[in-house]
Design a protein around this motif. Structure first.
Motif, short mmCIF file in Angstrom:
data_model
loop_
_atom_site.label_atom_id
_atom_site.label_comp_id
_atom_site.label_asym_id
_atom_site.label_seq_id
_atom_site.Cartn_x
_atom_site.Cartn_y
_atom_site.Cartn_z
N ARG A 243 10.01 -10.04 -9.94
CA ARG A 243 9.75 -10.16 -11.37
C ARG A 243 10.25 -8.91 -12.08
NH1 ARG A 243 3.44 -11.92 -10.52
NH2 ARG A 243 3.83 -14.00 -9.63
N GLU A 244 10.58 -9.09 -13.34
CA GLU A 244 11.09 -7.97 -14.12
C GLU A 244 10.12 -6.80 -14.15
OE1 GLU A 244 12.71 -7.04 -18.68
OE2 GLU A 244 12.24 -9.09 -18.04
N ASN A 245 8.80 -7.10 -14.15
CA ASN A 245 7.82 -6.02 -14.26
C ASN A 245 7.68 -5.20 -12.97
OD1 ASN A 245 5.92 -7.36 -12.50
ND2 ASN A 245 5.25 -8.62 -14.21
N GLU A 246 8.41 -5.57 -11.92
CA GLU A 246 8.35 -4.82 -10.66
C GLU A 246 9.46 -3.77 -10.56
OE1 GLU A 246 8.26 -7.58 -7.38
OE2 GLU A 246 6.96 -8.94 -8.50
N TYR A 247 10.32 -3.72 -11.58
CA TYR A 247 11.43 -2.76 -11.59
C TYR A 247 11.13 -1.62 -12.57
CZ TYR A 247 14.28 -6.34 -9.24
OH TYR A 247 14.79 -7.26 -8.36
N PRO A 248 11.72 -0.44 -12.38
CA PRO A 248 12.54 -0.06 -11.21
C PRO A 248 11.67 0.44 -10.06
CG PRO A 248 12.47 1.75 -12.75
CD PRO A 248 11.68 0.63 -13.39
N ALA A 249 12.18 0.32 -8.86
CA ALA A 249 11.48 0.92 -7.72
C ALA A 249 11.54 2.44 -7.88
CB ALA A 249 12.16 0.51 -6.42
N HIS A 250 10.45 3.11 -7.55
CA HIS A 250 10.40 4.55 -7.77
C HIS A 250 9.43 5.20 -6.78
CE1 HIS A 250 7.30 2.52 -10.12
NE2 HIS A 250 6.58 3.62 -10.05
N PRO A 251 9.69 6.45 -6.41
CA PRO A 251 8.83 7.14 -5.44
C PRO A 251 7.50 7.54 -6.07
CG PRO A 251 10.52 8.63 -6.24
CD PRO A 251 10.85 7.29 -6.80
N VAL A 252 6.43 7.40 -5.30
CA VAL A 252 5.08 7.75 -5.76
C VAL A 252 4.36 8.46 -4.63
CG1 VAL A 252 2.85 6.84 -6.52
CG2 VAL A 252 4.95 5.80 -7.36
N SER A 253 3.57 9.45 -4.99
CA SER A 253 2.72 10.14 -4.01
C SER A 253 1.26 9.94 -4.39
CB SER A 253 3.04 11.64 -3.97
OG SER A 253 4.36 11.88 -3.52
N VAL A 254 0.41 9.80 -3.38
CA VAL A 254 -1.02 9.63 -3.63
C VAL A 254 -1.80 10.63 -2.78
CG1 VAL A 254 -0.84 7.18 -4.22
CG2 VAL A 254 -1.25 7.85 -1.85
N GLN A 255 -2.94 11.03 -3.28
CA GLN A 255 -3.84 11.88 -2.53
C GLN A 255 -4.66 11.03 -1.56
OE1 GLN A 255 -3.78 15.30 -2.78
NE2 GLN A 255 -2.03 14.87 -4.11
N ALA A 256 -5.28 11.66 -0.60
CA ALA A 256 -6.14 10.92 0.34
C ALA A 256 -7.29 10.27 -0.40
CB ALA A 256 -6.65 11.87 1.41
N PHE A 257 -7.67 9.09 0.02
CA PHE A 257 -8.79 8.38 -0.59
C PHE A 257 -9.34 7.39 0.42
CE2 PHE A 257 -4.97 5.95 -1.35
CZ PHE A 257 -5.34 4.61 -1.24
N ALA A 258 -10.50 6.85 0.12
CA ALA A 258 -11.10 5.80 0.97
C ALA A 258 -11.10 4.50 0.19
CB ALA A 258 -12.52 6.18 1.37
N ILE A 259 -10.84 3.40 0.87
CA ILE A 259 -10.78 2.09 0.22
C ILE A 259 -11.55 1.08 1.07
CG2 ILE A 259 -8.60 1.49 1.35
CD1 ILE A 259 -7.81 0.01 -1.25
#
Length: 400
Positions: free
Chosen positions: A167-183
């Protein structure tokens, strides 16, 4: 009797072990026998999915099962705390080795499996879809800690676009960093939400002044209607306490996290979109955490086929977990996230910049969706007060 040693071959213990391995009951966090049984179940589920078999034969996992069973018995019989700790350490190491072997087998193109004699004292349950008992082992979510990391969010050409494009709303692909978390390992269940409601007398958006829940018109399935008589207690289909709660708005989910934070003294919240996708992918770049093609051995999506035997919501934890140990990150119910809805072209928003009328992002797809809508990159907007019988949530806990 004083001094009587607890025997793991006791009928009750064996039933409890089999219930977890077969999927009739969720494992209880912190219970070694349950955690061992869940490890065995994951090996069986992955192997079953990879060979596309309706029922996995016990011999296919006999070696691993025998090893896990022997460790379990030794641990029960250990009388010294020191010896017990050592056995637990050795046991978990062997279990990890077993899981690694199971994963290697799942990647192998060979279909033959070494068959070992089945232990006479052990009966291996088959992994048919089963309805769990009405009582889930915990009315608080089981949390898994994920390490900090980086990944590519959005639609990556050659990977996420394998099912007819993104879908258009999934672009552009881009790098992301996240901190540690619990889910939470699973989506929040009916039982867990019930505890919150009973403790606070909370009234959901759907229940308030009979505003109702969005469902497909019973007379015309292509039409969606707001039904005043339906809400999380009665979403128009039967649910057990172990099913994911649905018909909850973003505000309802927020109220739950606020209560859970107060109840436990720890900070719970909804996951950000980045955290959710990081968790869903489990370190994989493929469209789904198991590969690039849909597979009903791994997710509850529209229709009934193979392991997916549920027309509506499936009890949580019925499908193989992803590499992080999380269940139902694809399909079953859409899941609320914390973030405002906006294009990836813009800077990611926070709750501080969201207006009270802004849309929020939801992820994961639901039981009524085609497989393409359950890809890890798929996303969809919904307003703060939207509620439907395909929409639920899971929670995140901030780590120190």
């Amino acid at each position: 009797m004083a001094g009587h040693e607890h025997d793991p071959t006791d009928h009750t213990d064996q039933e409890a072990w089999d219930a977890v391995v077969s999927g009739r009951r969720l494992p209880v966090a912190g219970q070694p026998a349950d955690e061992d049984a869940e490890a065995v179940r994951q090996v069986l589920l992955w192997r079953q999915a990879r060979i596309q078999a309706t029922v996995i034969q016990p011999e296919q996992a006999a070696a691993f099962y025998q090893q896990a069973e022997r460790i379990r018995r030794e641990r029960w019989r250990a009388s010294s705390p020191k010896t017990l700790g050592l056995l637990v350490l050795v046991g978990m190491s062997l279990l990890s080795l077993g899981l690694g072997i199971g994963w290697w087998l799942s990647q192998s193109t060979a279909t033959s499996v070494a068959v070992l004699p089945k232990p006479a004292a052990v009966t291996l349950p088959t992994l048919l879809p089963m309805h769990p008992s009405a009582t889930s082992p915990s009315d608080l979510p089981d949390m898994l800690e994920l390490p900090a990391g980086s990944f590519t969010r959005g639609c990556t050409a050659g990977w996420d676009d394998q099912l007819g494009g993104c879908r258009e709303n999934e672009y552009p692909a881009h790098p992301v960093s996240v901190q540690a978390f619990a889910i939470s390992r699973h989506e929040i269940t009916v039982q867990q939400f019930t505890r919150f409601v009973e403790a606070t007398q909370y009234v959901t958006t759907a229940e308030f002044q009979h505003q109702g829940c969005a469902i497909q018109d019973l007379a015309k399935s292509t039409v969606w209607v707001i039904s005043a008589q339906h809400h999380w207690r009665n979403p128009s289909f039967s649910q057990q306490p172990i099913h994911p709660v649905v018909c909850v708005s973003w505000q309802d989910a927020q109220a739950y996290t606020q209560w859970l934070s107060k109840e436990t003294g720890q900070r719970y919240r909804l996951p950000t979109e980045a955290e959710w996708e990081y968790a869903a992918r489990g370190g994989k770049i493929t469209a789904f955490y198991w590969g690039n093609q849909p597979d009903r051995h791994f997710a509850n999506v529209s229709g009934v086929e193979g392991v997916d035997q549920w027309m509506h919501t499936a009890p949580v934890g019925q499908f193989a977990a992803n590499p992080f140990g999380l269940h139902d990150m694809a399909g079953n119910v859409w899941e609320w996230t914390l973030d405002c809805w906006q294009s990836y072209q813009l800077t990611a928003s926070t709750t501080d910049t969201c207006s009270q009328t802004a849309f929020r992002a939801r992820r994961g797809g639901g039981w009524d969706n085609v497989p393409a809508s359950t890809r890890s990159a798929a996303r969809s907007p919904a307003s703060l007060l939207d509620r439907s019988y395909v929409l639920g949530f899971r929670v995140v806990k901030d780590l120190p």
